[in-house]
Structure formats: C-alpha cells, structure tokens
Design a protein around this motif. Structure first.
Motif, PDB file in Angstrom:
ATOM      1  N   GLY A 194     -11.737  12.252 -23.581  1.00  0.00           N
ATOM      2  CA  GLY A 194     -10.322  12.601 -23.542  1.00  0.00           C
ATOM      3  C   GLY A 194      -9.486  11.374 -23.220  1.00  0.00           C
ATOM      4  N   VAL A 195      -8.195  11.503 -23.431  1.00  0.00           N
ATOM      5  CA  VAL A 195      -7.288  10.375 -23.180  1.00  0.00           C
ATOM      6  C   VAL A 195      -6.064  10.882 -22.432  1.00  0.00           C
ATOM      7  CG1 VAL A 195      -5.940   8.504 -24.218  1.00  0.00           C
ATOM      8  CG2 VAL A 195      -8.061   9.277 -25.329  1.00  0.00           C
ATOM      9  N   LYS A 241      -1.891   0.994 -20.431  1.00  0.00           N
ATOM     10  CA  LYS A 241      -1.022   1.999 -21.059  1.00  0.00           C
ATOM     11  C   LYS A 241      -1.706   3.362 -21.188  1.00  0.00           C
ATOM     12  CE  LYS A 241       1.620  -1.417 -23.726  1.00  0.00           C
ATOM     13  NZ  LYS A 241       1.995  -1.890 -25.080  1.00  0.00           N
ATOM     14  N   SER A 242      -3.030   3.367 -21.253  1.00  0.00           N
ATOM     15  CA  SER A 242      -3.761   4.617 -21.426  1.00  0.00           C
ATOM     16  C   SER A 242      -5.045   4.576 -20.612  1.00  0.00           C
ATOM     17  CB  SER A 242      -4.125   4.859 -22.904  1.00  0.00           C
ATOM     18  OG  SER A 242      -2.978   4.835 -23.724  1.00  0.00           O
ATOM     19  N   ILE A 243      -5.615   5.764 -20.389  1.00  0.00           N
ATOM     20  CA  ILE A 243      -6.915   5.882 -19.731  1.00  0.00           C
ATOM     21  C   ILE A 243      -7.817   6.705 -20.633  1.00  0.00           C
ATOM     22  CG2 ILE A 243      -8.188   6.667 -17.693  1.00  0.00           C
ATOM     23  CD1 ILE A 243      -5.545   6.554 -16.132  1.00  0.00           C
ATOM     24  N   TYR A 284      -9.351  15.842 -15.407  1.00  0.00           N
ATOM     25  CA  TYR A 284      -8.513  17.054 -15.513  1.00  0.00           C
ATOM     26  C   TYR A 284      -7.297  16.787 -16.385  1.00  0.00           C
ATOM     27  CZ  TYR A 284      -4.161  19.129 -13.746  1.00  0.00           C
ATOM     28  OH  TYR A 284      -2.899  19.639 -13.632  1.00  0.00           O
ATOM     29  N   ARG A 285      -6.652  15.654 -16.142  1.00  0.00           N
ATOM     30  CA  ARG A 285      -5.430  15.334 -16.878  1.00  0.00           C
ATOM     31  C   ARG A 285      -5.711  15.035 -18.350  1.00  0.00           C
ATOM     32  NH1 ARG A 285      -1.446  11.022 -14.090  1.00  0.00           N
ATOM     33  NH2 ARG A 285      -2.257   9.534 -15.620  1.00  0.00           N
ATOM     34  N   ALA A 286      -6.934  14.579 -18.639  1.00  0.00           N
ATOM     35  CA  ALA A 286      -7.314  14.282 -20.023  1.00  0.00           C
ATOM     36  C   ALA A 286      -7.855  15.518 -20.736  1.00  0.00           C
ATOM     37  CB  ALA A 286      -8.358  13.176 -20.048  1.00  0.00           C
TER      38      ALA A 286
END
Length: 476
Positions: free
Chosen positions: A37-38, A82-84, A152-154
C-alpha cells in the motif's frame, strides 16, 4: 482519519503516477510481499494523539535515542520524502515446530523481522530498493516510523484489541516494512481503525500476565515479550518469571487466541518442515543457552534471535527463568556453575531458578510422603485386621507422613510382624525410601548452593534474591 489529498494533475501526469504505483506494487508482490500500500509522508497525527493519552509506562520509549515521536513527523526526519510505501509480509508460511513455539515467538523463527541484507528476507527489501533506484526514485528504509499506523493509513491493516496490526485475510502473523520515497504516488485509502467484534476479548483473556488490561491498551512492563528482550526490564518481576514458562524470546499467547489467526495455526501442520527450524528444535537446550558459548550462539541462536538482544547475558537470564519453571533437578549442576557468573543479572535469576527447583521438590517430597504414608497405613490395616485398620490406618498413616523413612522402617519392624516388615522393606517402604531420599537430596543441594553463595555475595540485588529463594524453600 488522515486522507490523502490528490493534487489535480494533467491527465498524462496522473496516468504516469498511477502506472508507476502499479508497477511498484506488482514488483513487490512478485518478490514475495503479501500486501503493498501507499500513503502520504504527512504527520501521523492520530498516533501522536494516542501517545499523548498513554501514561508513564511509555516514558522509556519517548526518551529513547531514536526520538520516535519525531519519526511520527516523517518530513522532519526526511524533508525530501513525499510518499511512504508500506509492505506486509505474511510470515506464517513455514512450518513452526511445536517445541520451538514454546520457546520462541513465530516472528523470530521466521527470520523476517528487521532482517539483515544477508538474510533472504532482508535481501527482498534490497531488491525492491534497487528496483526503485532504477525508476529514478530515492528511498530510505524507515523502521522507526509508526509502522502499524502507516500500514493502517495505507489501507493494509486495522488494529486488533491486542494492539497488533491485523491484515484482512491473513491475520496478525505479519511483518510491516515502510520505505520513504521522494516521488508522489497514487495513495490508498485507510482501513477502518478497529476491526474486532465488540464482544470478543479472547486475546485479553489469554494474556498470561494481564498486560492487555483493556481493548487496544497494553502495559509493556507486563508483556512477556517486552521483558524478554528490553534492556529497561533487566531484573524481571517474580510473577512475570513464572508466567514466562519456557519462553526465551517472544510470546504469541494473544495472537494464538485470536479467531483471525486460527486458519494459519490450523494450516501450520500442513506445511512442509523447515530444515533450519527442525535443526534448532534438536539443538536448542536450556543448559546450552544458560552457558551460551560463542560457537553455540553463532550456530543456533543468532540465526533466529538476532533482532533485539545484544547483551548475551539476557539469553542466560531467560534460560535461567525457563529452567526454574521446569522444576527439573537435572539442571542444578548447570545452575551451580552460573551462580558464579560475573554478571549480577545472571546470578540473580540463577538464584531464583535454584529456589524454584528446591521449593518444588520440597513440596513434592511432602506430598509423596503423605500419600505414601496413607497408602502404607491402609496396607497395614488390611494385614492386621479391623482393630489395626482403625488404629494404624488413621494414626500410623499420619505418622508415616511426618517421620523419616529410616525411622519408619525401624518402628514398623518392631511393631508389625516380621513378615510384614520384610514385605514393607522390599516393597512399598523401599520405593518410598528411594523417592524421598532423592527429593531430599535435591532440596539439600539447592539450599547448600544458595547458602554458600550468600556467604560471599556482595551485590545487594543478588543477595536479596538468594535470601528470597531460601525463604521460598523454607515456606514450602
């Protein structure tokens, strides 16, 4: 809930970002990750709010050198991010031997958590980073991010009541890895924060120490896994030592109780045996861990327990606790050797282990004496008639339970018939004599070891452990 904000981009740019994200996810799955996920690199405000509600039990964590609360603000540590990219690996894909499960958490047996690059699971991450580099993307492994919150956020996991991340369709036997990257990607929507039924509290009920004191809350100082490896918890409280049973590194009690993990647990027996884990099953021995020679550590401990414990005296301490919980007198010579260990930490827990073995055998001796005495009394009653039965069976049985075997044999020889005395000497009484003599020797050995060390011990904590161990045997 933190939602990703999508910037309006020209169609071609948006398409390129979507395609890049798809390629990255596909490659991650190709090399063995279970979910990808991102999410954005924005602050984890929910996590920060959660930590503000925790009490002093987490002060050790807040003040650690890595400054973990700052990592909840990723751009403060990596302004270019900028992203994970969040990766989930299902480690319940190998056969875990039951014997090892009693000693080691499955995550450590899987060799997938904080794996070095020389390990196949560490190499998997390096492959992904190499792939990103070839796409012109800068990346950084970020183990100090709040990983479960990133997952969780991804959109990959929700929180179980045991505080573990739980991946739908997989369960909680997972490892989460996060990569900070300098490219904007297509962001996933978060999962629901919590996914457990309101009426389920199996994990809480299964916790051996009560560390899970309410849903989604844990006291780390009561957690067996925390106590096994965390340097802040060097001298482990006595009740937690007992609850540890044979565990050396990790605890899966709450995960084993979770309904969402039952399929993985059931399927374990269907998986082919893992050669390394089968080897370790035959080689891991508590006395070897207690002494922990360098060669033994390198061959049989390091491959699965490289994660947290850097001070090898922690392994010796944990082995001493497991030996104490075994109650087996065969370990006394090994404990006697380590009672002279240079480390006060080791000596303190070895003293406790000797006390546990002495106490257990003292109780066993008294129980065996009472039970055998009652049995012998009944036996005598049958031979000597109703009168003897009413007198000897009740009276002599109690006396047998309290007298030594040698005194009992002499008394029986003078009061009973020669035939009965001979029978007792060759039968029940001789068996009782052997059992009691063995158990009495164990108790005496334990007391002698503790008393001798107490005479020369100069560390106050160890001295207190020695005194408490002697007192425990005495109370038994």
């Amino acid at each position: 809930v933190t939602h990703a904000t999508k910037t309006a981009l020209p169609p071609q740019t948006q398409m390129a970002r979507d395609l890049l994200t798809k390629h990255i996810k596909n490659y991650a799955l190709e090399i063995g990750y279970s979910r990808v996920g991102v999410t954005t690199a924005e602050d984890f405000n929910e996590f920060l709010g959660y930590m503000q509600q925790t009490n002093k039990d987490y002060d050790w964590w807040r003040s650690s050198a890595r400054d973990p609360l700052q990592w909840a603000r990723p751009k403060s540590q990596a302004p270019w991010a900028k992203s994970i990219i969040v990766l989930v690996y299902n480690y319940a894909c190998v056969h875990f031997p039951n014997k090892l499960n009693q000693m080691l958490g499955r995550i450590y047996q899987s060799r997938s958590y904080l794996a070095p690059s020389t390990n196949i699971n560490g190499a998997r991450l390096e492959l992904l980073r190499d792939y990103l580099t070839k796409q012109g993307i800068k990346s950084e492994d970020a183990p100090w991010l709040p990983q479960r919150w990133a997952s969780y956020r991804a959109g990959l996991t929700f929180f179980g009541k045991n505080t573990f991340a739980n991946a739908p369709g997989i369960g909680s036997f997972i490892v989460i890895t996060s990569l900070l990257v300098d490219s904007e990607l297509e962001y996933d929507s978060p999962c629901d924060l919590h996914g457990c039924p309101d009426n389920c509290k199996r994990c809480i009920d299964a916790c051996p120490t009560g560390a899970l004191y309410e849903p989604y809350r844990i006291n780390p100082w009561r957690c067996l896994a925390f106590n096994a490896w965390m340097p802040h918890a060097s001298y482990i409280p006595h009740d937690i030592r007992v609850a540890a049973e044979q565990r050396i590194h990790g605890c899966d009690a709450c995960q084993e109780a979770c309904p969402r993990n039952q399929l993985a647990l059931k399927n374990n027996d269907k998986l082919p045996e893992n050669a390394l884990l089968e080897l370790l099953t035959s080689k891991l021995a508590l006395e070897k861990l207690l002494h922990l020679e360098p060669e033994y550590y390198d061959q049989y401990v390091r491959p699965v327990m490289y994660n947290y414990i850097k001070d090898k005296d922690f392994f010796r301490r944990n082995a001493a606790i497991a030996i104490g919980n075994s109650h087996e007198s065969r370990y006394l010579p090994d404990l006697a050797q380590e009672l002279n260990n240079p480390s006060p930490l080791v000596r303190a827990h070895v003293a406790w282990a000797i006390g546990q073995i002495g106490k257990y055998n003292h109780v066993e001796k008294k129980t065996a004496c009472y039970n055998s005495g009652a049995h012998l009394g009944a036996h005598l009653g049958a031979h000597l008639g109703a009168h003897a039965s009413s007198g000897l069976t009740s009276g002599l049985a109690c006396e047998i339970a309290s007298e030594t075997t040698s005194e009992l044999a002499a008394e029986l020889a003078s009061e009973a018939t020669s035939e009965l005395a001979a029978g007792l000497a060759s039968g029940l009484a001789s068996d009782l004599a052997s059992d009691l003599a063995s158990e009495a020797t164990v108790v005496k050995t334990a007391i002698d070891l503790l008393e001798q060390r107490a005479k020369i011990e100069d560390d106050p904590i160890v001295k207190e452990e020695l005194e408490q161990a002697l007192a425990e045997i005495g109370k038994a």
